[in-house]
Write an enzyme that holds these catalytic residues in place. Structure first.
Site, PDB file in Angstrom:
ATOM      1  N   ILE A   1       0.812  -1.213   0.000  1.00  0.00           N
ATOM      2  CA  ILE A   1       0.000   0.000   0.000  1.00  0.00           C
ATOM      3  C   ILE A   1       0.851   1.271   0.000  1.00  0.00           C
ATOM      4  O   ILE A   1       0.344   2.368  -0.210  1.00  0.00           O
ATOM      5  CB  ILE A   1      -0.991  -0.021   1.189  1.00  0.00           C
ATOM      6  CG1 ILE A   1      -1.822  -1.307   1.152  1.00  0.00           C
ATOM      7  CG2 ILE A   1      -1.912   1.174   1.197  1.00  0.00           C
ATOM      8  CD1 ILE A   1      -2.595  -1.542  -0.139  1.00  0.00           C
ATOM      9  N   GLY A   2       2.138   1.155   0.240  1.00  0.00           N
ATOM     10  CA  GLY A   2       2.982   2.340   0.089  1.00  0.00           C
ATOM     11  C   GLY A   2       4.134   2.419   1.058  1.00  0.00           C
ATOM     12  O   GLY A   2       5.286   2.431   0.670  1.00  0.00           O
TER      13      GLY A   2
ATOM     14  N   CYS B   1      -8.958   2.551   3.794  1.00  0.00           N
ATOM     15  CA  CYS B   1      -8.824   1.510   4.807  1.00  0.00           C
ATOM     16  C   CYS B   1      -9.914   1.590   5.857  1.00  0.00           C
ATOM     17  O   CYS B   1      -9.759   2.193   6.898  1.00  0.00           O
ATOM     18  CB  CYS B   1      -7.446   1.522   5.440  1.00  0.00           C
ATOM     19  SG  CYS B   1      -6.713   3.144   5.580  1.00  0.00           S
TER      20      CYS B   1
ATOM     21  N   HIS C   1      -2.549  -4.204  11.248  1.00  0.00           N
ATOM     22  CA  HIS C   1      -2.692  -3.610  12.578  1.00  0.00           C
ATOM     23  C   HIS C   1      -2.297  -4.587  13.674  1.00  0.00           C
ATOM     24  O   HIS C   1      -2.374  -4.265  14.851  1.00  0.00           O
ATOM     25  CB  HIS C   1      -4.120  -3.100  12.778  1.00  0.00           C
ATOM     26  CG  HIS C   1      -4.486  -2.062  11.755  1.00  0.00           C
ATOM     27  ND1 HIS C   1      -3.887  -0.826  11.719  1.00  0.00           N
ATOM     28  CD2 HIS C   1      -5.334  -2.089  10.706  1.00  0.00           C
ATOM     29  CE1 HIS C   1      -4.368  -0.132  10.693  1.00  0.00           C
ATOM     30  NE2 HIS C   1      -5.244  -0.875  10.065  1.00  0.00           N
TER      31      HIS C   1
END
Ligand code: GLN
Ligand code: ZN
Length: 756
Positions: free
Chosen positions: A432-433, A644, A695
């Site tokens: 995602i980056g 998200c 997470h």
């Protein structure tokens, strides 16, 4: 007599003392006594600030460990039962377990507090909820304030809002059936407050500003009928929007006063003033608890004077909502440019503004001449800052056409050209980056900011990090690479620092949840890109990689939503300005040979107005702003977006209208359930449902990820599926990330061999 008050004050401390102490306590580096002492110290300081500013009450109860909703549950004895803690003997450590999880027992859910960027812990309801005594904390705090000689107004989330914000853990929603037990819990608490002699209790009912079903509104009178007789005088506080449509109901409640938000609900006063009950106080929220600008005191006085003519001494002056949502003290921002600092009012300054309004009301405008002059000057300075370049900005915006907001060809055509150019395998893998923000990365960035590392050495260090990230991704066998974002402190601040029209503060922290704070930039002028912002880093990564590297940008809606905005222009106009600046960046990336560009919009959903009636207009301009940023590129350039959260159902049409070639979303925790909504909606473009929960420190196994992919493939054709984590990886460490991504790539390969 007219009183001045705030609905609540930031609890985190001017130097984020509470954050650091909490984190030390959780690490075991600070004991409970020391943490409790810091809490007392912060409360004392904040109450004294209110008194020194000449407010009439110290607001008690806004301090709250971690979160004020959890805190209310603890005080009311309504904590979730699945943890097995005794509600009346709850220790601080157990309390934090509710918020953060306890070994095998998962934490309570976190969700955004109305349309703010603050997150509360979601109450958990079930049929067996019974009113039982809770912790003594609120009463202890009341005694602390009284011992310091303060007149106390206690504040707590009200019963209707508390019940409404909670969720039934299983079975059908029977929240309203719980009302008698909830009311009993409040009755017990309020009777104690009365015995302690608090002057007022402020019951926060912001749920009244949302689309509340009839049954909830109908329940309101009986709730307050039951509570009022044994409670201190109740101030029923509404905020975050107007409640004019409920004016007759609210005026008839047996409470001693109402609070209205006249910032978000500007026009609603006229629904209340005529026939306002003689016996009740009306508190008007004139000073904005959601934004950072100095108030126009003269305009506020116009409104207050009109109200005073009807209400006399029953008129109170306050903040629109709690000051929780603004930073602490603008005097801590000496380095802001061109007089901007003088235009700002953070929490400390807002106390003075509220007190000035009261003084102006009681003693006449002459008594606050200085405050009025400063307010007037701030408005002028803001206007002149805003005027800079505004003609060009208007021209640029006026020149935008519908064609600028749509891609050359429809998705079906584009995706073919992109596949030809990119030559990716089916089920392409990507991230995602961000990659882990290691201590070294943070240290070099900090040293560069301090001036201890020069530009050349800083750039070399960052290039080293990028090279390492590229090497690791190539070794892992990922298909679309990223540069890893080592140069970004924060996805919004990084761009805000480089764009004209944005200011970035040094100490403007606002609590987001628990010990986490954010530092929203301030949009004060027209937005313009000075020069390319990301090309040097992403271009460098692409030089090192035979595989495509994804350019990484923060989208216009997220930039807007996570900043404090100027108020002389509508939000959509600001979004379009940001979009135009980003569009230039997108085109620069394309020119530099970047074939895939991701425009992150994690805040797309939270920009939704509280009332559904405002949604269509929001969707219209929000979609247009995103498309303005994204649509300048050729068919062959692939646009990704990322969001998200997992509630997409009511925003799917808007998501589809964004027309991104690929959307990556959070999905692993919900086990791909949300994909069914995409399928039912016949969402046509490519989707990357996250199969790795970033997470959690847990490394998911190959089999587990294959199962998630299989589930995804049941509802989305494999030709349109991507394989990626839920979100960026910056908070993880490399050992977890490498292991998890290796498994993710294996899962994709195994899935390819099975479906190919
Ligand atoms: N590109 C960002 C990252 O990976 C996206 C962060 C986000 O979605 N909040 O860190
Ligand atoms: Zn994300």
């Amino acid at each position: 007599m007219t009183k001045a008050h705030v609905l609540g004050f930031p609890r985190i401390g001017a130097r984020r003392e509470l954050k650091f102490a909490l984190e030390q306590f959780w690490r075991g580096a600070l004991d409970e006594a020391a943490l409790a002492a810091l809490g007392r110290e912060l409360r004392r300081r904040h109450w004294n600030l209110q008194r020194t500013a000449d407010l009439d009450y110290a607001t008690v109860g806004d301090f709250a460990w971690y979160d004020h909703v959890l805190w209310a549950l603890a005080c009311l004895g309504l904590i979730p039962r699945r943890f097995g803690f005794a509600p009346d003997r709850l220790t601080l450590a157990q309390y934090f377990s509710l918020a953060r999880g306890d070994g095998g027992v998962p934490a309570m859910e976190l969700t955004k507090w109305f349309d703010t960027n603050y997150h509360y812990l979601v109450p958990e309801w079930d049929d067996a909820i019974r009113a039982a005594p809770g912790v003594e904390w609120l009463f202890e705090e009341v005694r602390e304030a009284q011992a310091d000689g303060h007149a106390v107004k206690a504040a707590i989330v009200g019963p209707l809002t508390l019940l409404h914000l909670g969720k039934y853990r299983s079975g059908s929603d029977r929240r309203l059936d719980l009302l008698p037990e909830i009311v009993a819990a409040y009755a017990r608490l309020l009777a104690r407050l009365k015995a302690l002699g608090v002057a007022w209790v402020q019951m926060d009912e912001p749920a009244l500003c949302t689309d509340l079903a009839r049954a909830w509104l109908d329940a309101l009178p009986s709730v307050y009928d039951a509570l009022a007789p044994t409670a201190p005088p109740i101030l029923l506080a509404t905020y975050f929007g107007p409640v004019a449509e409920h004016a007759p109901l609210l005026k008839s409640l047996p409470v001693a006063g109402l609070h209205l938000d006249l910032v978000r609900g500007r026009g609603q006063l006229d629904a209340f003033l005529p026939d306002y009950p003689q016996s009740k106080v009306l508190s008007l929220g004139m000073i904005d608890g959601r934004n950072v600008w100095r108030a126009d005191l003269a305009a506020a006085l116009d409104v207050l004077e009109r109200a005073r003519d009807r209400l006399g001494a029953r008129l109170w002056v306050g903040s629109s909502c709690s000051l929780l949502h603004v930073p602490m003290d603008s005097a801590q921002e000496p380095s802001l440019e061109g007089g901007l600092a003088d235009c700002l009012a953070f929490a400390v300054q807002k106390l003075d503004e509220i007190a000035a309004l009261k003084r102006g009301l009681l003693q006449g405008r002459g008594a606050i001449a200085q405050a009025l002059a400063a307010s007037r000057k701030a408005q002028e300075t803001l206007r002149s800052l805003a005027r800079r370049g505004s003609a060009q900005a208007r021209q640029r915006l006026a020149a935008v056409t519908d064609a600028d907001c749509s891609r050359g060809s429809p998705f079906g055509v584009r995706i073919g050209r992109q596949r030809e150019r990119l030559r990716l395998p089916p089920l392409p893998t990507t991230t995602i980056g961000s990659f882990p923000q290691t201590a070294e990365i943070r240290r070099s960035r900090a040293a560069w900011r301090r001036g201890a590392l020069d530009d050349a050495r800083y750039a070399a260090t960052m290039r080293g990090e990028i090279a390492l990230a590229v090497k690791r991704q190539l070794e892992l066998g990922l298909d679309v690479l990223v540069h890893g974002e080592p140069e970004r402190n924060d996805m919004v601040e990084y761009f805000a620092e480089q764009l004209e029209g944005f200011a970035v503060t040094e100490n403007g922290w606002v609590q987001s949840y628990g010990s986490r704070c954010v530092k929203p930039p301030i949009i004060y002028g027209d937005i313009r890109r000075r020069k390319a912002m990301t090309v040097q880093w992403i271009g460098y990564a692409q030089e090192l990689s035979p595989k495509p590297v994804k350019g990484m940008l923060t989208g216009p809606l997220t930039m807007l939503q996570w900043s404090f905005v100027r108020e002389d222009a509508p939000r959509e106009a600001i979004a379009f300005e940001i979009a135009l600046a980003l569009r230039e960046e997108v085109l620069d990336l394309e020119r530099a040979g970047i074939a895939v560009i991701q425009i992150d919009e994690p805040a797309f959903r939270e920009g939704l107005p509280l009332r559904k009636s405002g949604w269509p207009h929001y969707f219209e301009w929000a979609v247009r702003a995103f498309r303005l940023a994204a649509s300048g590129v050729a068919d062959e350039t692939q646009i990704h977006t990322h969001m998200c959260y997992s509630e997409f159902n009511d925003i799917l049409p808007a998501i589809a209208a964004l027309d991104a070639d690929v959307i990556t979303i959070e999905a692993s925790r919900s086990g791909m359930e949300l994909l069914e909504a995409f399928a039912a909606f016949r969402y046509a473009n490519d989707i990357g449902p996250g199969i790795y929960d970033v997470h959690s420190p847990r490394v998911p196994g190959v089999e587990e990820m294959v199962r998630l992919l299989e589930r995804a493939a049941r509802v989305v054709p494999v030709e349109r599926l991507w394989v990626n984590p839920d979100c960026g990886l910056k908070t993880r460490d490399w050992s977890e990330v490498e292991a998890a991504l290796a498994n993710m790539v294996s899962a994709a390969r195994s899935m390819r061999s099975r479906t190919g």
